[in-house]
Design an enzyme around this catalytic site. Structure first.
Site, PDB file in Angstrom:
ATOM      1  N   ASP A  67       0.373  -0.906   0.121  1.00 52.29           N
ATOM      2  CA  ASP A  67       0.295  -0.474  -0.032  1.00 52.29           C
ATOM      3  C   ASP A  67       1.452   1.336  -0.491  1.00 52.29           C
ATOM      4  O   ASP A  67       2.050   1.152   0.094  1.00 52.29           O
ATOM      5  CB  ASP A  67      -1.346  -0.139   1.500  1.00 52.29           C
ATOM      6  CG  ASP A  67       0.083  -0.414   2.315  1.00 52.29           C
ATOM      7  OD1 ASP A  67       0.800  -0.427   2.518  1.00 52.29           O
ATOM      8  OD2 ASP A  67      -0.694  -0.444   3.581  1.00 52.29           O
ATOM      9  N   ASP A 136      -6.528  -2.958  14.499  1.00 50.12           N
ATOM     10  CA  ASP A 136      -8.299  -2.622  14.593  1.00 50.12           C
ATOM     11  C   ASP A 136      -8.617  -4.413  13.709  1.00 50.12           C
ATOM     12  O   ASP A 136     -10.079  -4.693  13.443  1.00 50.12           O
ATOM     13  CB  ASP A 136      -9.376  -2.029  13.425  1.00 50.12           C
ATOM     14  CG  ASP A 136      -8.470  -1.286  12.337  1.00 50.12           C
ATOM     15  OD1 ASP A 136      -7.895  -2.508  11.817  1.00 50.12           O
ATOM     16  OD2 ASP A 136      -8.654  -0.342  12.386  1.00 50.12           O
ATOM     17  N   HIS A 138      -6.836  -5.217  11.016  1.00 52.36           N
ATOM     18  CA  HIS A 138      -6.614  -4.921   8.815  1.00 52.36           C
ATOM     19  C   HIS A 138      -5.355  -5.055   8.771  1.00 52.36           C
ATOM     20  O   HIS A 138      -4.621  -5.435   9.032  1.00 52.36           O
ATOM     21  CB  HIS A 138      -6.707  -3.233   8.596  1.00 52.36           C
ATOM     22  CG  HIS A 138      -6.079  -2.704   9.475  1.00 52.36           C
ATOM     23  ND1 HIS A 138      -5.583  -1.028   9.491  1.00 52.36           N
ATOM     24  CD2 HIS A 138      -4.203  -2.721   9.383  1.00 52.36           C
ATOM     25  CE1 HIS A 138      -4.319  -0.731   9.719  1.00 52.36           C
ATOM     26  NE2 HIS A 138      -3.421  -2.374   9.638  1.00 52.36           N
ATOM     27  N   GLU A 143      -9.496  -1.769   5.997  1.00 47.80           N
ATOM     28  CA  GLU A 143      -9.925  -0.990   6.865  1.00 47.80           C
ATOM     29  C   GLU A 143     -11.606  -2.520   7.501  1.00 47.80           C
ATOM     30  O   GLU A 143     -11.311  -2.901   6.386  1.00 47.80           O
ATOM     31  CB  GLU A 143     -10.896   0.149   7.250  1.00 47.80           C
ATOM     32  CG  GLU A 143      -9.752   1.368   6.781  1.00 47.80           C
ATOM     33  CD  GLU A 143      -8.259   1.049   8.255  1.00 47.80           C
ATOM     34  OE1 GLU A 143      -8.336   0.095   8.199  1.00 47.80           O
ATOM     35  OE2 GLU A 143      -7.710   2.100   8.246  1.00 47.80           O
TER      36      GLU A 143
HETATM   37  P1  PGA Z   1       3.019  -2.243  12.944  1.00 46.00           P
HETATM   38  O1  PGA Z   1       2.128  -1.821  11.729  1.00 46.00           O
HETATM   39  O2  PGA Z   1       3.568  -3.200  12.744  1.00 46.00           O
HETATM   40  O3  PGA Z   1       2.956  -0.113  12.893  1.00 46.00           O
HETATM   41  O4  PGA Z   1       1.925  -2.496  13.852  1.00 46.00           O
HETATM   42  C1  PGA Z   1       0.716  -2.994  11.209  1.00 46.00           C
HETATM   43  C2  PGA Z   1      -0.624  -2.556  10.763  1.00 46.00           C
HETATM   44  O5  PGA Z   1      -0.991  -1.296  10.694  1.00 46.00           O
HETATM   45  O6  PGA Z   1      -0.418  -3.522   9.046  1.00 46.00           O
END
Ligand code: PGA
Length: 281
Positions: A67, A136, A138, A143
Protein backbone atom coordinates in the site's frame (compact mmCIF):
# COMPACT_ATOMS: atom_id res chain seq x y z
CA UNK A 1 -2.39 -22.05 9.33
CA UNK A 2 0.92 -22.49 11.10
CA UNK A 3 1.27 -20.36 14.25
CA UNK A 4 4.78 -19.96 15.64
CA UNK A 5 5.23 -18.34 19.03
CA UNK A 6 8.71 -16.95 19.65
CA UNK A 7 10.18 -15.49 22.83
CA UNK A 8 10.59 -11.92 21.71
CA UNK A 9 10.71 -9.46 18.83
CA UNK A 10 14.27 -10.36 17.96
CA UNK A 11 13.54 -14.09 17.57
CA UNK A 12 10.35 -13.27 15.66
CA UNK A 13 12.31 -11.15 13.19
CA UNK A 14 14.97 -13.84 12.71
CA UNK A 15 12.38 -16.58 12.25
CA UNK A 16 10.38 -14.56 9.70
CA UNK A 17 13.57 -13.56 7.85
CA UNK A 18 14.55 -17.23 7.63
CA UNK A 19 11.39 -17.94 5.61
CA UNK A 20 12.39 -15.30 3.09
CA UNK A 21 16.03 -16.45 3.03
CA UNK A 22 14.98 -20.08 2.40
CA UNK A 23 12.65 -18.93 -0.37
CA UNK A 24 15.35 -16.87 -2.09
CA UNK A 25 17.80 -19.75 -1.86
CA UNK A 26 15.22 -22.05 -3.47
CA UNK A 27 13.96 -19.49 -5.97
CA UNK A 28 16.38 -16.62 -6.67
CA UNK A 29 13.82 -14.84 -8.90
CA UNK A 30 11.06 -14.90 -6.28
CA UNK A 31 8.34 -12.25 -6.15
CA UNK A 32 8.14 -10.78 -2.65
CA UNK A 33 5.09 -8.96 -1.29
CA UNK A 34 6.31 -6.40 1.23
CA UNK A 35 4.67 -4.54 4.10
CA UNK A 36 5.53 -1.35 5.95
CA UNK A 37 4.89 -0.57 9.63
CA UNK A 38 7.10 -1.01 12.66
CA UNK A 39 6.74 -4.81 12.91
CA UNK A 40 8.63 -5.90 9.76
CA UNK A 41 11.54 -3.52 10.45
CA UNK A 42 13.45 -6.26 12.34
CA UNK A 43 12.82 -8.71 9.51
CA UNK A 44 14.22 -6.24 6.96
CA UNK A 45 17.22 -5.61 9.23
CA UNK A 46 17.91 -9.37 9.24
CA UNK A 47 17.62 -9.54 5.44
CA UNK A 48 20.06 -6.66 5.04
CA UNK A 49 22.49 -8.35 7.47
CA UNK A 50 22.30 -11.66 5.55
CA UNK A 51 22.78 -9.79 2.26
CA UNK A 52 25.94 -8.15 3.64
CA UNK A 53 27.20 -11.60 4.63
CA UNK A 54 26.60 -12.74 1.01
CA UNK A 55 24.00 -15.28 2.19
CA UNK A 56 21.25 -13.90 -0.05
CA UNK A 57 21.06 -12.08 -3.32
CA UNK A 58 18.30 -9.79 -4.61
CA UNK A 59 19.56 -9.36 -8.19
CA UNK A 60 16.65 -11.34 -9.67
CA UNK A 61 13.99 -10.55 -7.06
CA UNK A 62 10.85 -8.52 -7.76
CA UNK A 63 8.88 -6.78 -5.00
CA UNK A 64 5.34 -5.46 -4.66
CA UNK A 65 4.40 -3.37 -1.66
CA UNK A 66 0.95 -3.65 -0.14
CA UNK A 67 0.00 0.00 0.00
CA UNK A 68 0.86 3.69 -0.20
CA UNK A 69 -0.70 6.92 1.03
CA UNK A 70 -2.51 8.98 -1.54
CA UNK A 71 -1.07 12.45 -1.96
CA UNK A 72 2.47 11.69 -0.80
CA UNK A 73 5.19 11.62 -3.43
CA UNK A 74 7.68 8.76 -3.26
CA UNK A 75 10.34 11.03 -1.72
CA UNK A 76 8.05 12.31 1.08
CA UNK A 77 9.64 11.16 4.37
CA UNK A 78 6.34 9.59 5.47
CA UNK A 79 5.63 7.81 2.21
CA UNK A 80 5.85 4.03 2.25
CA UNK A 81 8.16 4.26 -0.71
CA UNK A 82 10.61 6.26 1.42
CA UNK A 83 10.18 3.81 4.31
CA UNK A 84 11.05 0.86 2.09
CA UNK A 85 14.13 2.56 0.68
CA UNK A 86 15.32 3.47 4.16
CA UNK A 87 14.77 0.02 5.69
CA UNK A 88 15.54 -2.28 2.78
CA UNK A 89 15.98 -1.20 -0.83
CA UNK A 90 18.93 1.17 -0.30
CA UNK A 91 20.90 -1.57 1.41
CA UNK A 92 20.48 -4.47 -1.03
CA UNK A 93 21.18 -5.14 -4.70
CA UNK A 94 17.60 -5.10 -5.99
CA UNK A 95 17.29 -3.44 -9.41
CA UNK A 96 15.23 -0.22 -9.27
CA UNK A 97 12.83 -1.46 -12.00
CA UNK A 98 12.02 -4.58 -9.96
CA UNK A 99 10.58 -2.49 -7.10
CA UNK A 100 6.82 -1.80 -7.10
CA UNK A 101 5.16 0.48 -4.56
CA UNK A 102 1.71 1.88 -5.37
CA UNK A 103 1.95 5.37 -6.80
CA UNK A 104 0.42 7.78 -4.28
CA UNK A 105 0.37 10.65 -6.74
CA UNK A 106 -1.29 9.00 -9.71
CA UNK A 107 -4.09 11.02 -11.29
CA UNK A 108 -5.88 7.90 -12.50
CA UNK A 109 -6.30 5.60 -9.51
CA UNK A 110 -8.43 3.06 -11.27
CA UNK A 111 -6.05 2.57 -14.20
CA UNK A 112 -3.08 2.45 -11.86
CA UNK A 113 -4.70 -0.19 -9.62
CA UNK A 114 -5.57 -2.36 -12.61
CA UNK A 115 -2.02 -2.07 -13.91
CA UNK A 116 -0.64 -3.05 -10.46
CA UNK A 117 -2.82 -6.16 -10.31
CA UNK A 118 -1.85 -7.02 -13.89
CA UNK A 119 1.87 -6.74 -13.13
CA UNK A 120 1.56 -9.09 -10.14
CA UNK A 121 -0.15 -11.64 -12.36
CA UNK A 122 2.23 -11.15 -15.27
CA UNK A 123 5.14 -12.01 -12.98
CA UNK A 124 3.47 -15.22 -11.82
CA UNK A 125 1.94 -13.98 -8.56
CA UNK A 126 3.49 -13.22 -5.20
CA UNK A 127 5.55 -16.06 -3.74
CA UNK A 128 5.46 -14.80 -0.18
CA UNK A 129 3.39 -11.90 1.08
CA UNK A 130 4.68 -10.35 4.30
CA UNK A 131 1.89 -8.86 6.41
CA UNK A 132 1.51 -6.90 9.61
CA UNK A 133 -1.81 -6.50 11.41
CA UNK A 134 -3.42 -3.25 12.53
CA UNK A 135 -4.92 -2.66 15.97
CA UNK A 136 -8.35 -3.08 14.33
CA UNK A 137 -7.33 -6.34 12.65
CA UNK A 138 -6.68 -4.87 9.22
CA UNK A 139 -4.20 -6.25 6.69
CA UNK A 140 -2.64 -3.71 4.33
CA UNK A 141 -5.10 -0.78 4.39
CA UNK A 142 -8.13 -3.05 4.21
CA UNK A 143 -9.99 -1.34 6.99
CA UNK A 144 -12.90 -3.02 8.80
CA UNK A 145 -15.79 -3.52 6.40
CA UNK A 146 -13.57 -4.08 3.36
CA UNK A 147 -14.85 -6.77 1.05
CA UNK A 148 -12.97 -10.01 1.58
CA UNK A 149 -12.81 -10.31 -2.20
CA UNK A 150 -11.48 -6.77 -2.72
CA UNK A 151 -8.73 -5.95 -5.21
CA UNK A 152 -6.14 -3.17 -5.35
CA UNK A 153 -8.06 0.11 -5.04
CA UNK A 154 -8.37 3.53 -3.47
CA UNK A 155 -9.46 3.23 0.16
CA UNK A 156 -10.69 5.83 2.65
CA UNK A 157 -8.82 5.30 5.91
CA UNK A 158 -10.65 4.95 9.22
CA UNK A 159 -10.50 7.85 11.59
CA UNK A 160 -8.58 5.67 14.09
CA UNK A 161 -5.91 4.87 11.47
CA UNK A 162 -5.56 8.57 10.68
CA UNK A 163 -5.23 9.29 14.43
CA UNK A 164 -2.69 6.43 14.88
CA UNK A 165 -0.61 7.74 11.97
CA UNK A 166 -0.70 11.33 13.13
CA UNK A 167 2.38 10.75 15.30
CA UNK A 168 4.48 10.57 12.14
CA UNK A 169 3.40 13.97 10.81
CA UNK A 170 4.36 17.38 12.17
CA UNK A 171 0.96 18.80 11.28
CA UNK A 172 -2.02 16.45 11.97
CA UNK A 173 -3.78 18.15 9.04
CA UNK A 174 -1.18 16.58 6.70
CA UNK A 175 -2.07 12.99 7.64
CA UNK A 176 -3.42 11.32 4.50
CA UNK A 177 -7.02 10.17 4.51
CA UNK A 178 -6.78 7.85 1.53
CA UNK A 179 -4.49 5.06 0.46
CA UNK A 180 -4.02 2.78 -2.50
CA UNK A 181 -3.99 -0.73 -1.13
CA UNK A 182 -3.93 -4.28 -2.37
CA UNK A 183 -7.28 -5.86 -1.62
CA UNK A 184 -7.97 -8.81 0.66
CA UNK A 185 -8.67 -10.86 -2.47
CA UNK A 186 -5.31 -9.82 -3.94
CA UNK A 187 -3.52 -10.87 -0.75
CA UNK A 188 -5.33 -14.22 -0.63
CA UNK A 189 -3.89 -15.03 -4.06
CA UNK A 190 -0.29 -14.87 -2.80
CA UNK A 191 1.19 -18.37 -2.79
CA UNK A 192 2.26 -18.04 0.85
CA UNK A 193 1.38 -15.42 3.50
CA UNK A 194 3.69 -14.57 6.38
CA UNK A 195 1.99 -12.52 9.09
CA UNK A 196 4.14 -11.01 11.82
CA UNK A 197 2.85 -9.40 15.02
CA UNK A 198 4.57 -8.25 18.17
CA UNK A 199 3.48 -6.74 21.48
CA UNK A 200 0.47 -6.75 23.77
CA UNK A 201 -1.52 -4.29 21.64
CA UNK A 202 -1.65 -6.94 18.90
CA UNK A 203 -2.92 -9.74 21.20
CA UNK A 204 -6.61 -9.01 20.65
CA UNK A 205 -6.55 -8.50 16.86
CA UNK A 206 -4.38 -11.62 16.51
CA UNK A 207 -6.81 -13.73 18.56
CA UNK A 208 -9.72 -12.41 16.48
CA UNK A 209 -7.89 -12.97 13.20
CA UNK A 210 -6.72 -16.52 13.95
CA UNK A 211 -9.44 -17.93 16.18
CA UNK A 212 -12.41 -15.66 15.66
CA UNK A 213 -15.07 -15.79 12.98
CA UNK A 214 -14.15 -14.85 9.42
CA UNK A 215 -15.52 -11.37 9.09
CA UNK A 216 -14.92 -8.21 7.12
CA UNK A 217 -14.78 -6.43 10.49
CA UNK A 218 -11.37 -8.06 11.00
CA UNK A 219 -9.94 -8.33 7.52
CA UNK A 220 -6.96 -10.41 8.71
CA UNK A 221 -9.47 -13.18 9.59
CA UNK A 222 -9.79 -13.84 5.84
CA UNK A 223 -6.36 -15.50 6.10
CA UNK A 224 -8.17 -18.49 7.64
CA UNK A 225 -9.34 -19.20 4.09
CA UNK A 226 -5.80 -19.29 2.70
CA UNK A 227 -4.18 -22.70 2.56
CA UNK A 228 -0.60 -21.64 3.28
CA UNK A 229 -0.23 -19.06 6.03
CA UNK A 230 2.51 -18.77 8.63
CA UNK A 231 1.95 -16.47 11.59
CA UNK A 232 5.03 -15.54 13.60
CA UNK A 233 4.29 -13.94 16.97
CA UNK A 234 6.09 -13.01 20.13
CA UNK A 235 4.71 -14.11 23.52
CA UNK A 236 2.86 -10.83 24.08
CA UNK A 237 1.04 -10.91 20.73
CA UNK A 238 0.12 -14.58 21.32
CA UNK A 239 -1.15 -14.01 24.85
CA UNK A 240 -4.88 -14.08 24.01
CA UNK A 241 -4.83 -17.16 21.79
CA UNK A 242 -6.92 -19.96 23.29
CA UNK A 243 -4.91 -22.67 21.55
CA UNK A 244 -1.45 -21.24 22.16
CA UNK A 245 -0.24 -24.39 23.97
CA UNK A 246 -1.39 -26.49 21.03
CA UNK A 247 0.42 -24.23 18.53
CA UNK A 248 3.61 -24.64 20.60
CA UNK A 249 3.10 -28.40 20.74
CA UNK A 250 2.62 -28.59 16.98
CA UNK A 251 5.78 -26.57 16.36
CA UNK A 252 7.93 -28.65 18.71
CA UNK A 253 6.56 -31.89 17.19
CA UNK A 254 6.83 -30.75 13.62
CA UNK A 255 7.68 -33.90 11.66
CA UNK A 256 11.05 -34.04 9.95
CA UNK A 257 11.30 -35.59 6.49
CA UNK A 258 10.74 -39.33 6.72
CA UNK A 259 8.98 -39.21 10.11
CA UNK A 260 5.61 -39.82 8.52
CA UNK A 261 6.76 -42.56 6.25
CA UNK A 262 4.87 -45.22 8.24
CA UNK A 263 4.67 -47.59 5.31
CA UNK A 264 8.45 -47.76 4.80
CA UNK A 265 9.01 -48.02 8.59
CA UNK A 266 6.59 -50.96 8.82
CA UNK A 267 8.35 -52.68 5.92
CA UNK A 268 11.77 -52.22 7.54
CA UNK A 269 10.40 -53.64 10.77
CA UNK A 270 8.98 -56.68 8.96
CA UNK A 271 12.29 -57.15 7.11
CA UNK A 272 14.18 -57.04 10.42
CA UNK A 273 11.99 -59.64 12.05
CA UNK A 274 12.23 -61.88 8.93
CA UNK A 275 16.03 -61.65 9.15
CA UNK A 276 16.17 -62.50 12.84
CA UNK A 277 13.82 -65.47 12.30
CA UNK A 278 16.07 -66.68 9.47
CA UNK A 279 19.15 -66.27 11.69
CA UNK A 280 17.47 -68.25 14.50
CA UNK A 281 16.77 -71.11 12.15
P1 PGA B 1 2.66 -1.87 12.79
O1 PGA B 1 1.47 -1.72 11.71
O2 PGA B 1 3.54 -2.96 12.32
O3 PGA B 1 3.33 -0.53 12.78
O4 PGA B 1 2.01 -2.17 14.11
C1 PGA B 1 0.78 -2.84 11.26
C2 PGA B 1 -0.37 -2.42 10.35
O5 PGA B 1 -1.09 -1.47 10.68
O6 PGA B 1 -0.58 -3.09 9.34
Amino acid sequence: MEVIITNDYDSLSKMAAQYVIDLLNRKPNAVLGLATGSTPVGLYRELVARYREHKIDFAQVTTFNLDEYVGLSSDHPQSYSHFMREHLFEHINIPEQAIHVPNGTTTNHEAFCQWYEGEIQRLGGIDVQILGIGGDGHIAFNEPGSSLGSRTRLKTLMEQTVVDNARFFDDPGDVPRYAITMGVGTILEAHHCLLVASGENKAEPIAQAIEGPITSLVTASALQLHRDVTVVLDEAAASQLQLRDYYRWVHVNKPSPGDLDWHRKAETQAEKSRRSTAEEL
